[in-house]
Write an enzyme that holds these catalytic residues in place. Sequence first.
Site, mmCIF file in Angstrom:
data_model
loop_
_atom_site.group_PDB
_atom_site.id
_atom_site.type_symbol
_atom_site.label_atom_id
_atom_site.label_comp_id
_atom_site.label_asym_id
_atom_site.label_seq_id
_atom_site.Cartn_x
_atom_site.Cartn_y
_atom_site.Cartn_z
ATOM 1 N N TYR A 144 -39.612 24.503 10.654
ATOM 2 C CA TYR A 144 -39.342 26.118 10.654
ATOM 3 C C TYR A 144 -38.826 26.488 11.718
ATOM 4 C CZ TYR A 144 -40.076 30.685 10.402
ATOM 5 O OH TYR A 144 -39.719 32.502 10.616
ATOM 6 N N LEU A 193 -52.661 36.751 10.007
ATOM 7 C CA LEU A 193 -53.883 37.288 10.331
ATOM 8 C C LEU A 193 -54.329 38.439 9.961
ATOM 9 C CD1 LEU A 193 -56.193 36.883 12.503
ATOM 10 C CD2 LEU A 193 -54.951 37.854 14.221
HETATM 11 N N1 UDP Z 1 -55.086 33.271 13.076
HETATM 12 C C1 UDP Z 1 -56.261 33.192 12.898
HETATM 13 N N2 UDP Z 1 -56.939 32.796 11.496
HETATM 14 C C2 UDP Z 1 -56.203 33.163 10.205
HETATM 15 C C3 UDP Z 1 -54.764 33.328 10.359
HETATM 16 C C4 UDP Z 1 -54.308 33.470 11.948
HETATM 17 O O1 UDP Z 1 -57.197 33.062 13.880
HETATM 18 O O2 UDP Z 1 -56.617 32.996 9.299
HETATM 19 C C5 UDP Z 1 -54.379 33.196 14.385
HETATM 20 C C6 UDP Z 1 -53.429 32.404 14.700
HETATM 21 O O3 UDP Z 1 -54.027 31.162 15.179
HETATM 22 C C7 UDP Z 1 -52.545 33.255 15.551
HETATM 23 C C8 UDP Z 1 -52.648 34.637 15.288
HETATM 24 O O4 UDP Z 1 -53.856 34.513 14.455
HETATM 25 O O5 UDP Z 1 -52.974 32.965 17.043
HETATM 26 C C9 UDP Z 1 -51.516 35.011 14.486
HETATM 27 O O6 UDP Z 1 -51.191 34.095 13.312
HETATM 28 P P1 UDP Z 1 -50.061 34.416 12.063
HETATM 29 O O7 UDP Z 1 -50.315 33.252 11.195
HETATM 30 O O8 UDP Z 1 -50.555 35.694 11.508
HETATM 31 O O9 UDP Z 1 -48.862 34.490 12.836
HETATM 32 P P2 UDP Z 1 -48.050 33.386 13.699
HETATM 33 O O10 UDP Z 1 -48.547 33.766 15.073
HETATM 34 O O11 UDP Z 1 -48.698 32.159 13.285
HETATM 35 O O12 UDP Z 1 -46.604 33.471 13.192
#
Ligand code: UDP
Length: 337
Positions: A144, A193
């Site tokens: 990505y 998240l």
């Molecule tokens: N995260 C989590 N549980 C979830 C989704 C996300 O703990 O169900 C954590 C993820 O590991 C990251 C943060 O939340 O540290 C943000 O994740 P998200 O997928 O929203 O955005 P990213 O930073 O991956 O673009």
Amino acid sequence: MNAPILVTGGAGYIGSHTVRLLAAQGRPIVVLDNLVYGHAQAIIDPQVELVVGDVGDSGLVRSLFAQHRFGAVVHFAAYAYVGESVTNPLKYYRNNTAEPLELLLAMQEFGCQVFVFSSTCATYGVPDTLPITESNSQCPISPYGRSKLMLEWVLADCGHAWGLRSACLRYFNASGCSADGLIGEDHDPETHLIPRVLMAATGAIDHLEVFGTDYPTPDGTCIRDYIHVEDLADAHARALDHLAAGGASVSCNLGTGVGVSVKEIISAAEAITGQPVPVHYGPRRAGDPAMLVADPALAMRLLGWQAVRKDIREMIHPAWLWMHGPAHGRYPKKNPQ
Ligand code: UDP
């Protein structure tokens, strides 16, 4: 100055908030969106024309340029599931890197030289220093991130070759939604998240899994820079103005400069919803850097932009209203392939 703007992916989450702002500013807009992930209902301004189709459909794109003589393109259309990009990289390289070439070919043919690109902090990979400035090295760790970085390179090359002027806007974690709750975030599947925390608060999902509690951060969970989607929209308007006024190509981070941990999001969501968020603490998710926080100073210097909303509650509260207030269910369910 008043030539229409083509917004690809304008029915998606960030695209629809940007279209709404640009239309409110009186700019004529045509949206091109294949509606695989976008929602026709997210285009709420009756002046905005929605064309359903692919960015890679050269015949369609050229006919739109011939008809509208666009003055600028704002390009959102892309796939954005990092995990899926690892298992199905060609889907990402085709959609995020190859198909936009048809758009650029049409722009070259029709003399349109302004391009605002929805890029990402994922182009940096694991940052060498924090906060991340635009001079951090760009070493993406997922297909990505690479699919987006390659398009940044293409834009730079088109700039040298035929005068394209572009703004690569590297978003940190887009969040929140319109203050009136008329449009919002609706991904299927939802992996982000904040929506998942809110889903867990209402029982729509059983629990939230926290991906890792052993990171080298104060509470052991990952830290991210959550940026309100309406602040992102504002940056696109400013990037268009900068380029329309003859400004040079820019690449800017769009974040608040404030880092928030997963545990802090959960506590803030519990306070806003008045509901406990059931949590399971699980292992780290592959490819998650411990901390991603923007230095947004360059966007301020070049575009006069800065995030207006810096408190995480300002992102979570509207997201909560969107998911569980009067607008709930505004977008019909869909199952993308
Ligand atoms: N995260 C989590 N549980 C979830 C989704 C996300 O703990 O169900 C954590 C993820 O590991 C990251 C943060 O939340 O540290 C943000 O994740 P998200 O997928 O929203 O955005 P990213 O930073 O991956 O673009």
